[in-house]
Scaffold this motif. Structure first.
Motif, PDB file in Angstrom:
ATOM      1  N   SER A   1      49.437  34.157  44.004  1.00 31.48           N
ATOM      2  CA  SER A   1      48.917  35.349  43.749  1.00 31.48           C
ATOM      3  C   SER A   1      49.214  36.352  45.062  1.00 31.48           C
ATOM      4  O   SER A   1      49.514  36.054  45.943  1.00 31.48           O
ATOM      5  CB  SER A   1      47.214  35.181  43.534  1.00 31.48           C
ATOM      6  N   ARG A   2      49.325  37.586  44.493  1.00 27.26           N
ATOM      7  CA  ARG A   2      49.670  38.765  45.532  1.00 27.26           C
ATOM      8  C   ARG A   2      48.571  39.114  46.540  1.00 27.26           C
ATOM      9  O   ARG A   2      47.416  38.931  46.291  1.00 27.26           O
ATOM     10  CB  ARG A   2      50.076  39.742  44.674  1.00 27.26           C
ATOM     11  N   PRO A   3      48.968  39.550  47.548  1.00 25.35           N
ATOM     12  CA  PRO A   3      47.732  40.178  48.566  1.00 25.35           C
ATOM     13  C   PRO A   3      46.859  41.254  47.949  1.00 25.35           C
ATOM     14  O   PRO A   3      47.354  41.804  47.086  1.00 25.35           O
ATOM     15  CB  PRO A   3      48.732  40.640  49.732  1.00 25.35           C
ATOM     16  N   ASN A   4      45.841  41.136  48.495  1.00 18.67           N
ATOM     17  CA  ASN A   4      44.709  42.083  48.207  1.00 18.67           C
ATOM     18  C   ASN A   4      45.099  43.761  48.018  1.00 18.67           C
ATOM     19  O   ASN A   4      45.849  43.912  49.149  1.00 18.67           O
ATOM     20  CB  ASN A   4      43.556  41.936  48.800  1.00 18.67           C
ATOM     21  N   THR A   5      44.647  44.512  47.019  1.00 16.50           N
ATOM     22  CA  THR A   5      45.274  45.995  47.151  1.00 16.50           C
ATOM     23  C   THR A   5      44.224  46.452  46.811  1.00 16.50           C
ATOM     24  O   THR A   5      42.938  45.986  46.411  1.00 16.50           O
ATOM     25  CB  THR A   5      46.468  46.144  46.212  1.00 16.50           C
ATOM     26  N   ASN A   6      44.038  47.990  46.952  1.00 15.93           N
ATOM     27  CA  ASN A   6      42.938  48.780  46.640  1.00 15.93           C
ATOM     28  C   ASN A   6      42.648  48.881  45.117  1.00 15.93           C
ATOM     29  O   ASN A   6      41.632  48.819  44.712  1.00 15.93           O
ATOM     30  CB  ASN A   6      43.455  50.189  47.207  1.00 15.93           C
ATOM     31  N   LEU A   7      44.066  48.454  44.399  1.00 16.24           N
ATOM     32  CA  LEU A   7      43.535  48.540  42.671  1.00 16.24           C
ATOM     33  C   LEU A   7      42.560  47.277  42.478  1.00 16.24           C
ATOM     34  O   LEU A   7      41.804  47.339  41.273  1.00 16.24           O
ATOM     35  CB  LEU A   7      44.900  48.080  42.187  1.00 16.24           C
ATOM     36  N   GLU A   8      42.921  46.183  43.185  1.00 18.53           N
ATOM     37  CA  GLU A   8      41.863  45.131  42.982  1.00 18.53           C
ATOM     38  C   GLU A   8      40.333  45.444  43.350  1.00 18.53           C
ATOM     39  O   GLU A   8      39.639  45.055  42.263  1.00 18.53           O
ATOM     40  CB  GLU A   8      42.273  43.972  43.642  1.00 18.53           C
ATOM     41  N   GLU A   9      40.377  46.082  44.538  1.00 16.08           N
ATOM     42  CA  GLU A   9      38.846  46.477  44.475  1.00 16.08           C
ATOM     43  C   GLU A   9      38.459  47.454  43.825  1.00 16.08           C
ATOM     44  O   GLU A   9      37.006  47.499  43.359  1.00 16.08           O
ATOM     45  CB  GLU A   9      38.964  47.265  46.132  1.00 16.08           C
ATOM     46  N   ILE A  10      39.022  48.520  43.289  1.00 11.35           N
ATOM     47  CA  ILE A  10      38.856  49.467  42.147  1.00 11.35           C
ATOM     48  C   ILE A  10      38.408  48.779  40.992  1.00 11.35           C
ATOM     49  O   ILE A  10      37.381  49.189  40.417  1.00 11.35           O
ATOM     50  CB  ILE A  10      39.832  50.547  41.978  1.00 11.35           C
ATOM     51  N   SER A  11      39.244  47.924  40.517  1.00 11.76           N
ATOM     52  CA  SER A  11      38.939  47.313  39.186  1.00 11.76           C
ATOM     53  C   SER A  11      37.661  46.502  39.376  1.00 11.76           C
ATOM     54  O   SER A  11      36.833  46.151  38.376  1.00 11.76           O
ATOM     55  CB  SER A  11      40.060  46.292  38.819  1.00 11.76           C
ATOM     56  N   ASP A  12      37.346  45.614  40.486  1.00  6.83           N
ATOM     57  CA  ASP A  12      36.263  45.177  40.767  1.00  6.83           C
ATOM     58  C   ASP A  12      34.818  45.804  40.840  1.00  6.83           C
ATOM     59  O   ASP A  12      33.928  45.532  39.984  1.00  6.83           O
ATOM     60  CB  ASP A  12      36.098  44.379  42.039  1.00  6.83           C
ATOM     61  N   TRP A  13      35.193  46.888  41.408  1.00  2.03           N
ATOM     62  CA  TRP A  13      34.029  48.009  41.363  1.00  2.03           C
ATOM     63  C   TRP A  13      33.723  48.321  39.879  1.00  2.03           C
ATOM     64  O   TRP A  13      32.524  48.549  39.236  1.00  2.03           O
ATOM     65  CB  TRP A  13      34.519  49.245  42.246  1.00  2.03           C
ATOM     66  N   ILE A  14      34.714  48.906  39.258  1.00  5.85           N
ATOM     67  CA  ILE A  14      34.513  49.561  37.593  1.00  5.85           C
ATOM     68  C   ILE A  14      34.092  48.554  36.855  1.00  5.85           C
ATOM     69  O   ILE A  14      33.123  48.833  35.985  1.00  5.85           O
ATOM     70  CB  ILE A  14      35.807  50.099  37.254  1.00  5.85           C
ATOM     71  N   THR A  15      34.555  47.226  36.849  1.00  5.63           N
ATOM     72  CA  THR A  15      34.112  46.086  35.994  1.00  5.63           C
ATOM     73  C   THR A  15      32.407  46.034  36.145  1.00  5.63           C
ATOM     74  O   THR A  15      32.007  45.705  35.139  1.00  5.63           O
ATOM     75  CB  THR A  15      34.902  44.832  35.986  1.00  5.63           C
ATOM     76  N   LYS A  16      32.141  46.051  37.546  1.00  5.16           N
ATOM     77  CA  LYS A  16      30.534  45.765  37.635  1.00  5.16           C
ATOM     78  C   LYS A  16      30.176  46.713  37.266  1.00  5.16           C
ATOM     79  O   LYS A  16      28.701  46.691  36.670  1.00  5.16           O
ATOM     80  CB  LYS A  16      30.612  45.676  39.358  1.00  5.16           C
ATOM     81  N   ILE A  17      30.169  47.976  37.236  1.00  3.32           N
ATOM     82  CA  ILE A  17      29.814  49.230  36.727  1.00  3.32           C
ATOM     83  C   ILE A  17      29.521  49.284  35.102  1.00  3.32           C
ATOM     84  O   ILE A  17      28.498  49.375  34.808  1.00  3.32           O
ATOM     85  CB  ILE A  17      30.287  50.599  37.269  1.00  3.32           C
TER      86      ILE A  17
END
Length: 400
Positions: A117-133
């Motif tokens: 898997s690829r290194p962590n990116t801002n897109l991952e953090e944004i997706s995690d934040w939005i999916t929790k919302i």
């Protein structure tokens, strides 16, 4: 001619390949998984489109119905994409010694194990934040979801007819719900099955290109003349330029990938000290390791604190090499302490880093550095540590 002939039916061949209908025996596991997903989702999509065309032809609103279907499919697909973005795991570094002191970095298995898997990116953090919302809002407003769906369905039905009937509203509800769910599963599954591998391949290519540059610059550096005199204590212009080229090519946001080569060289340094008897041959082999560390110095500079505080002598050697290429006055006391507590080899390079700093600092900081070196020189003599090469470098510092 056979229907499968690529010359006569090229478009059918391409469709069959995209659906995974050709060469099933030669498919990878990922291709087979995508084929199974296609075999489920595509028939459902075709049935839905046929229903839309039939209903649109009956009410004379085919374009409106198609647009609502596209909007539902897109909204569901985007949500599925956010939920399906792969998470990267940290790379586990096992610092094993390399095959030989002159082996290119990355040319042999350096003991780094990692998943694909690829290194962590801002897109991952944004997706995690939005999916929790999304999940949180859905749970809180669960009782109001039916009303919201009915309201949107009424708007959709109004585009089918000026006076929408209950049948129009029912069809609109079925269209919105079914295509949203279909889009969600398509977005999620294709993201997991295709994009995860694409991200991994992209990162693997970036890492491979970077390691190729590291190997190229390392081979150049191995041809640099060196000995245990003051001339080898300072990086040459070519070495600095090589380190800058490696730094510019380093993959961003990948600390484990960037650190693994220099940490592997540090581990090799420790192994050499344990397995080879003291003498000129061991010093020459350790000098080769320093020369291979040099192209990585500027790339490892952001991790100087981590390297300098490590219990590994190899990591501390890497920190010293970093300071030779990019001196930081905040590490003055740390470098001076290396003169007293480390081996003569590391003390020599620590003195070289201090010499590099003395040639770069302004008058005030240079005087402070000289005072620290003068005190260290006295302490070394009192401790009986009178290595000629180290003392020579300290004398050069005091004379600058």
């Amino acid at each position: 001619m056979s229907m499968n002939s690529p010359s006569r039916w090229p478009f059918l061949s391409r469709i069959a390949e995209s659906l995974g209908l050709n060469n099933r025996a030669n498919q990878s596991m990922q291709d087979k998984d995508i084929t199974r997903v296609n075999s489920v989702l595509l028939p459902v999509l075709v049935v839905g489109l046929l229903a839309i065309l039939c209903r649109g032809w009956l009410v004379g609103a085919t374009c409106s119905i198609l647009l609502w279907a596209l909007a539902s499919l897109s909204a569901g697909g985007f949500t599925g994409f956010l939920f399906g973005i792969p998470k990267s795991n940290s790379i586990t570094t096992k610092p094993n010694s390399l095959q030989a002191s002159t082996a290119p970095i990355g040319g042999q298995d350096s003991g780094n194990t990692h998943n694909d898997s690829r290194p962590n990116t801002n897109l991952e953090e944004i997706s995690d934040w939005i999916t929790k919302i999304i999940v949180g809002l859905t749970l809180v407003n669960l009782s109001n979801i039916q009303k919201e769906v009915q309201s949107i369905s009424s708007n959709a039905a109004a585009s089918f007819s000026a006076n929408p009937t209950d049948g129009d509203a029912s069809f609109a509800t079925a269209l919105l719900v079914s295509f949203s769910i279909l889009g969600f599963f398509a977005g999620y599954l294709y993201t997991r099955l295709f994009l995860q591998g694409a991200f991994a391949r992209s990162d693997a290519d970036l890492k491979k290109d970077w390691l190729n540059i590291v190997n190229q610059e390392t081979r150049k550096g191995l041809n640099e003349p060196s000995d245990d005199s003051g001339r080898s204590a300072l990086p040459t212009v070519d070495q600095i330029q090589s380190a800058e080229r490696v730094r510019q090519a380093a993959p961003a946001g990948s600390p484990d990938i960037v650190l693994s080569p220099i940490k592997a060289l540090g581990a090799e340094y420790e192994s050499l000290r344990q397995t080879m008897p003291p003498g000129r041959e061991r010093t020459r082999a350790m000098t080769e390791i320093v020369k291979r560390m040099s192209p990585l110095a500027l790339t490892a500079a952001p991790f100087l604190q981590q390297l300098s505080r490590s219990e590994s002598a190899g990591d501390r050697l890497a920190a010293i090499i970093v300071l030779k290429f990019k001196f930081d006055f905040a590490y003055l006391d740390w470098l001076v302490a290396r003169l007293k507590t480390e081996t003569a080899f590391m003390a020599f390079h620590a003195a070289g880093a201090l010499l590099a700093g003395a040639r770069l600092l302004g008058p005030d900081q240079k005087n402070l550095l000289k005072d620290a070196v003068r005190e260290a020189q006295i302490e070394l003599r009192n401790m009986g540590l009178n290595d000629e090469a180290v003392q020579s470098l300290l004398t050069q510092i005091l004379n600058t």
